[in-house]
Design a protein around this motif. Structure first.
Motif, mmCIF file in Angstrom:
data_model
loop_
_atom_site.group_PDB
_atom_site.id
_atom_site.type_symbol
_atom_site.label_atom_id
_atom_site.label_comp_id
_atom_site.label_asym_id
_atom_site.label_seq_id
_atom_site.Cartn_x
_atom_site.Cartn_y
_atom_site.Cartn_z
ATOM 1 N N THR A 148 28.869 31.810 73.570
ATOM 2 C CA THR A 148 29.341 32.769 74.565
ATOM 3 C C THR A 148 28.898 32.333 75.959
ATOM 4 O O THR A 148 27.746 31.944 76.166
ATOM 5 C CB THR A 148 28.789 34.173 74.261
ATOM 6 O OG1 THR A 148 29.216 34.570 72.960
ATOM 7 C CG2 THR A 148 29.297 35.190 75.274
ATOM 8 N N GLN A 152 32.736 35.062 79.859
ATOM 9 C CA GLN A 152 33.202 36.046 78.892
ATOM 10 C C GLN A 152 32.585 37.415 79.122
ATOM 11 O O GLN A 152 33.095 38.415 78.616
ATOM 12 C CB GLN A 152 32.896 35.559 77.472
ATOM 13 C CG GLN A 152 33.697 34.333 77.075
ATOM 14 C CD GLN A 152 33.239 33.753 75.754
ATOM 15 O OE1 GLN A 152 32.375 32.883 75.689
ATOM 16 N NE2 GLN A 152 33.812 34.247 74.676
ATOM 17 N N SER A 175 36.974 40.087 82.270
ATOM 18 C CA SER A 175 36.419 40.168 80.921
ATOM 19 C C SER A 175 36.551 41.601 80.416
ATOM 20 O O SER A 175 36.850 42.524 81.187
ATOM 21 C CB SER A 175 34.945 39.765 80.950
ATOM 22 O OG SER A 175 34.188 40.778 81.604
#
Length: 321
Positions: A148, A152, A175
């Motif tokens: 991640t 994100q 996001s």
């Protein structure tokens, strides 16, 4: 042979038949329990925090159920189409009611909610139910992994528009967290401790200042994205998994921690497993034909493994407690 339209100047009318919506393996709670959510919104007209669909009391009722009793709408309540005037609210979370009440109080404030506990204790399900009840969607979620990235959790870019127009608001791809901020909704971050520490810490300023800076848009009105009233964040964390990154003290201070423990009662856990197994088998189009004794044996075995001792008191080293 050619067929000529009787009126060539008039185009033939075309009709489009939409294909039925495809079936889903897992229906999100906001769709699965849409009738209950609409009923509770009409049932309790008390004060609600900004942007909340339900009152805090109704959120707890949605998660914990109405204890088998039918709730009745007030006589002067406006009833949405398809919603009955009396309804039994299904219990969805098997756990401590006080835990759910504390979660709701946290979400009504300005601190994030972090649900921690062992794997398989329904932390994700609880976060989905809370999100569906509070803001009507559980889909604004980021799955935390070792891969991640900060983008994100904040924003990215549509590179085609970025090359054509430069950094503009239209080229920015928000996001799920930024989308929740703009709507005043709840965002969810699953397995936050599986993210790298530097990615986790991108949440620190977001939770404290309730805004995201977009330096690429400096000098414009979009350089700062502010959270609308009602925004908050629910994160979950498994404490036993390998590959877990320790949270910084600064990030921990932005959350209220709530520990979700295993189900204490054997009968309640067996009933839950039976219901989930039946639903899974029926989705596959097969009849549910599992003996209750088999289910109880499986649940007991997993409880013994989880607790490190048997129901009779024997520990893994063979010694009686």
């Amino acid at each position: 042979m050619t067929t000529v339209h009787p009126h060539p100047e008039e185009p033939a009318q075309m009709t489009t038949t939409l294909a039925p919506a495809p079936a889903r393996q897992i229906v999100p709670p906001e769709d699965r329990f849409a009738t209950e959510l609409a009923f509770l919104a009409a049932h309790d007209s008390g004060p609600r925090p900004p942007a909340w669909r339900l009152t805090p009391r109704a959120v707890v009722t949605f998660v914990m159920g109405s204890a088998g009793s039918a709730l009745k709408l007030p006589d002067d309540a406006e009833v949405p189409d398809g919603v009955p005037r009396r309804l039994v609210i299904e219990d969805k979370f098997v756990g401590d009611r006080a835990l759910v009440e504390r979660c709701v109080v946290t979400l009504a404030g300005e601190r994030g909610l972090l649900l921690v506990g062992e794997p398989g204790t329904a932390k994700s399900m609880l976060s989905e139910l809370l999100s569906a009840a509070v803001c009507g969607t559980s889909g604004l979620v980021v799955q935390g992994t070792a891969g991640t990235t900060e983008d994100q959790l904040k924003y990215g870019w549509n590179y085609a528009l970025l090359l054509a127009q430069g950094p503009t608001r239209q080229a920015l791809v928000p996001s799920p967290v930024l989308t929740a901020m703009s709507r005043g909704a709840l965002a969810r971050v699953e397995e936050v401790t599986r993210c790298l520490p530097e990615v986790q810490d991108s949440l620190v300023s977001l939770l404290s200042e309730r805004r995201i800076a977009v330096p690429e848009l400096a000098g414009t009105d979009d350089a700062l994205a502010h959270a609308a009233p009602g925004f908050n964040l629910i994160a979950t964390a498994n404490l036993r998994d390998r590959g877990v990154s320790e949270m910084s003290a600064a990030l921990k201070r932005r959350f209220n921690f709530e520990t979700v423990g295993p189900i204490g009662d054997l009968d309640a856990e067996t009933a839950l497993v039976r219901g989930q197994a039946r639903a899974s088998v029926e989705r596959a189009g097969a009849p549910f034909q599992v003996d209750d004794a088999v289910l109880e044996a499986l649940v007991t075995a997993f409880r013994d493994l989880r607790e490190g001792r048997s129901a009779e008191g024997w520990r893994w080293n063979g010694r009686r407690r």
